[in-house]
Design a protein around this motif. Structure first.
Motif, short mmCIF file in Angstrom:
data_model
loop_
_atom_site.label_atom_id
_atom_site.label_comp_id
_atom_site.label_asym_id
_atom_site.label_seq_id
_atom_site.Cartn_x
_atom_site.Cartn_y
_atom_site.Cartn_z
N GLN A 72 1.64 5.40 -18.85
CA GLN A 72 0.51 6.27 -18.51
C GLN A 72 0.94 7.73 -18.33
O GLN A 72 1.94 8.01 -17.68
CB GLN A 72 -0.14 5.80 -17.20
CG GLN A 72 -1.43 6.54 -16.91
CD GLN A 72 -2.02 6.19 -15.56
OE1 GLN A 72 -1.40 6.40 -14.53
NE2 GLN A 72 -3.23 5.66 -15.58
N ASN A 204 -11.30 -3.06 -12.54
CA ASN A 204 -10.25 -2.81 -11.54
C ASN A 204 -10.87 -2.48 -10.18
O ASN A 204 -11.84 -1.76 -10.10
CB ASN A 204 -9.35 -1.66 -12.03
CG ASN A 204 -8.36 -1.18 -10.99
OD1 ASN A 204 -8.31 0.00 -10.67
ND2 ASN A 204 -7.59 -2.07 -10.41
N ASP A 206 -9.95 -4.05 -5.89
CA ASP A 206 -10.12 -5.04 -4.81
C ASP A 206 -9.83 -6.49 -5.18
O ASP A 206 -10.27 -7.38 -4.45
CB ASP A 206 -11.54 -4.95 -4.20
CG ASP A 206 -11.83 -3.60 -3.60
OD1 ASP A 206 -10.89 -2.79 -3.46
OD2 ASP A 206 -13.01 -3.33 -3.29
#
Ligand SMILES: Cc1cc2nc3c(=O)[nH]c(=O)nc-3n(C[C@H](O)[C@H](O)[C@H](O)COP(=O)(O)O)c2cc1C
Length: 324
Positions: A72, A204, A206
């Motif tokens: 990333q 994405n 929790d």
């Protein structure tokens, strides 16, 4: 349950989310061994790549056991982001290049106008994504949040821009920038994104166990990325793959396995960064590995004051009652 990002085959739908300061080769390999289908490396700055910062360039290295892996990058200036992407394309063995458009921290979002601040400007989201897609051979993906704040929830618009620009997948963290990590991830908006684009969406936010994974998968997303739920808990990938791929609910790791994993994690970090940094990083990791155990906060405090890993081992052995 395999799926593809461009021509890169991802064997299952459980992804290690990128986490700065955490997702280095050591932790990534532990998660990979436990079954993560795709691992996302911690973000690297486009500028630091541009300056040929030695530490940053080292962060773009990939172990052959890690594939498929995504690297990333973050930045706001198109020219320098493209330059960084080209560097990864040519010199890193990572399979995928991900652009961070979700980072909420002031230094990144406000000062550098990178990360999540891009979300306020869908045209720029398009421009940035397109420029990177056109500059590299590896598939490009983008990670976003659902919006900047509760009055600017524009994930669907941004996702369409990202798709139009040629990205091969999108990860959506179900929070706004202003929420940082508080409140609950909004799965309804993730579902809206899933329904709005054809490229794979990675949900994405929790996921900490089978039940939360089920809830996020119910949005129809192709895969789910797990961040904090994996801290001190790479075992989550084994538990999720066993349950969702083999229909088996397996036991949580024994204290012996947790102890051995802490030692291995330390040894891998030591190989990567040397004893001193390994010791410092393992303070956080050890706290996470012990989280939820009886009276662990006292031990966690004690470990943070120790200066050698041999001492840490001794305290852990006593606390966990390990006989070697
Ligand atoms: C310590 C930490 C570091 C993070 N670093 C990054 C990063 O480098 N790039 C990124 O896109 N997201 C980063 N995130 C966000 C996570 O990838 C993820 O989107 C977020 O934690 C929500 O998922 P979770 O609820 O599973 O933790 C970070 C999160 C944490 C807790």
């Amino acid at each position: 349950m395999e799926w593809y990002i461009g021509d890169v085959k991802i064997p299952n739908q459980f992804v290690l989310a990128p986490m700065a300061g955490v997702c280095n080769e050591a932790f990534r390999l532990l998660c990979k061994e436990m079954g993560a289908g795709l691992i996302m490396a911690e973000m690297v700055s486009d500028k630091a790549i541009g300056f040929q910062n030695e530490k940053t360039l080292k962060m773009t290295k990939v172990n052959s056991l890690e594939h498929p892996i995504s690297m990333q990058i973050f930045g706001a200036d198109i020219e320098s982001l493209v330059k960084a992407a080209k560097y990864i394309d040519e010199f890193s063995d990572a399979d995928i290049i991900d652009i961070n458009m979700g980072c909420p921290v002031n230094k990144v979002a406000k000062k550098a106008k990178a990360g999540s601040s891009l979300l306020l400007d869908p045209d720029k989201v398009y421009e940035v994504t397109k420029a990177v897609v056109e500059a590299v051979k590896k598939p490009v993906t983008v990670k976003i949040r659902i919006g900047w704040d509760e009055n600017h929830i524009n994930a669907v618009t941004n996702a369409k821009m990202i798709e139009k620009a040629g990205a091969k997948a999108i990860t959506v963290h179900g929070r706004t920038r202003n929420q940082f990590y508080s409140g609950k991830a909004n799965y309804d908006v993730i579902k809206e994104v899933v329904e709005a684009v054809k490229i794979p969406v990675v949900g994405n936010g929790d996921v900490v166990d089978i039940e939360s994974a089920k809830r996020l998968l119910a949005t129809g997303c192709k895969a789910i990325a797990i961040g904090r739920g994996s801290l001190g808990n790479p075992f989550i990938f084994r538990e999720l793959t066993s349950y969702f791929l083999e229909g088996k609910e397996i036991a949580r790791p024994s204290k012996e396995e947790i102890y051995n994993t802490i030692i291995r994690h330390h040894d891998m970090l030591k190989n990567l960064k040397g004893e001193h940094l390994a010791m410092l990083e393992m303070r956080n990791h050890t706290s996470w590995y012990l989280k939820g155990m009886p009276n662990s906060s006292q031990i966690r405090g004690q470990i943070c004051r120790l200066t050698s890993f041999e001492e840490v081992k001794k305290v852990l052995k006593e606390y966990l009652d390990i006989n070697e």
